[in-house]
Design an enzyme around this catalytic site. Structure first.
Site, PDB file in Angstrom:
ATOM      1  N   PRO A   2      37.337  27.296  37.521  1.00  0.00           N
ATOM      2  CG  PRO A   2      35.039  27.369  37.329  1.00  0.00           C
ATOM      3  CD  PRO A   2      36.121  27.067  38.269  1.00  0.00           C
ATOM      4  CD  GLU A   3      42.368  30.664  35.572  1.00  0.00           C
ATOM      5  OE1 GLU A   3      42.900  31.317  34.672  1.00  0.00           O
ATOM      6  OE2 GLU A   3      43.012  30.123  36.488  1.00  0.00           O
ATOM      7  CE  LYS A  69      38.455  34.384  35.839  1.00  0.00           C
ATOM      8  NZ  LYS A  69      39.141  34.465  37.138  1.00  0.00           N
ATOM      9  NE  ARG A 279      43.346  36.065  43.388  1.00  0.00           N
ATOM     10  CZ  ARG A 279      42.968  37.216  42.862  1.00  0.00           C
ATOM     11  NH1 ARG A 279      43.806  38.230  42.833  1.00  0.00           N
ATOM     12  NH2 ARG A 279      41.769  37.366  42.373  1.00  0.00           N
TER      13      ARG A 279
END
Length: 289
Positions: A2-3, A69, A279
């Site tokens: 989730p962003e 977030k 990432r």
DNA sequence: CGCTGTGACCGGGCGC
DNA sequence: TGCGCCCGGTCACAG
């Protein structure tokens, strides 16, 4: 994972089911108890499990909102105000159900870690498969300093200027732009998915060193990030790696992604990937220069 | 003092 | 079938 758009969706769904409700009972999982006994900060931060259950019981949820977030729940009890800051981590989720069996996915049923019973009999459940999420009970945000260091909300008027200013600091100027826009101290809520998409749409390679971009390019990139975050919120976020909203429904944004997770670009060129700031970063060597 | 790199936290999923 | 490794949001801490 989730962003910002996914978290915003959760907040919008939690509001009508949580606001103005009082928590009558709290039950944390056996996993939290045993993990905390082993000295780990499993989901519930700082407080011992029993203390968290005791303190949360009797709280009235007066407001649910989002900051980056994080999901912020404003709570009141005995005339005092508290803040429950919750983060979904990699695989956290909130559910509004009548019973645990109603959680729409077996994995989330299995990993239900905090069950809040409300005064209307419904359950608010925080589930988290990988336990990277957190529940942090505070009196105010200042009690956890990292919350004060987060960049402004990307939709705030000053967010772009804040971003531009930060990129000129030598700490960030020599880093790849993708690492910079994914840094929550520079831009709030932009994770790998939306960083990848925005860079693709702006035709900027993720490894581009930040100081080589003009201010005009930085402004255009920032505007693209804001636009795509808005678009994703509108369609219910991206359903990637099990993310589901409060009703267990999938979002629609994953169908609109043009570069994240793609083997081939729309132009026909095979995408390339590299690791930036730990990432995986995908880009099109043809479209992105 | 400031920045960089690394570790810690996890289990699903995938490759061999 | 089974094992082992990879992945990642964020902070803490060592160097």
């Amino acid at each position: 994972m989730p962003e910002l758009p996914e978290v915003e969706g959760v907040v919008r769904q939690l509001r009508p089911v949580a606001e103005q409700k009082t928590i009558t009972h709290v039950q944390l999982s056996e996993t939290i108890y045993t993990s905390k006994e082993a000295g780990k900060e499993c989901i519930v931060k700082v407080l011992a499990p029993h203390d968290f259950e005791r303190m949360m019981t009797g709280m009235t949820i007066t407001d649910v909102s989002r900051r980056a977030k994080y999901i912020y729940m404003t709570l009141t009890k005995d005339g005092r105000t508290y803040l429950l800051a919750s983060h979904l981590g990699m695989s956290g989720a909130w559910f509004d159900v009548a019973s645990i069996e109603d959680i729409p996915d077996a994995k989330y049923q299995k990993h239900a870690h905090a069950i809040f019973t409300l005064n209307n009999g419904r359950l608010l459940v925080f589930s988290d498969i990988r336990r990277f999420g957190e529940l942090r009970l505070l009196q105010e945000a200042a009690d956890y300093p990292p919350l004060l260091l987060m960049a402004p909300e990307p939709f705030d008027d000053d967010a772009c200027a804040y971003f531009i200013e930060k990129t000129t600091l030598k700490k960030y100027a020599n880093k790849p732009i993708k690492a910079v826009i994914m840094d929550g101290h520079i831009i709030s809520g932009c994770g790998n998915i939306y960083a990848t998409e925005a860079l693709y749409l702006e035709r900027i390679r993720p490894q581009t060193i930040t100081h080589t971009l003009s201010d005009a390019q930085k402004r255009a990139l920032f505007a693209q990030i804001v636009r795509i975050l808005h678009e994703s919120i509108e369609v219910g976020g991206s359903t990637i790696s099990d993310y589901r909203n409060v009703n267990g429904e999938a979002g629609g944004m994953q169908h609109r992604l043009k570069m994240y997770g793609k083997k081939q670009c729309a132009c026909g060129t095979a995408t390339e990937s590299l690791v930036i700031g730990g990432r995986t970063s995908v880009y099109c060597p043809n479209c992105q220069q």
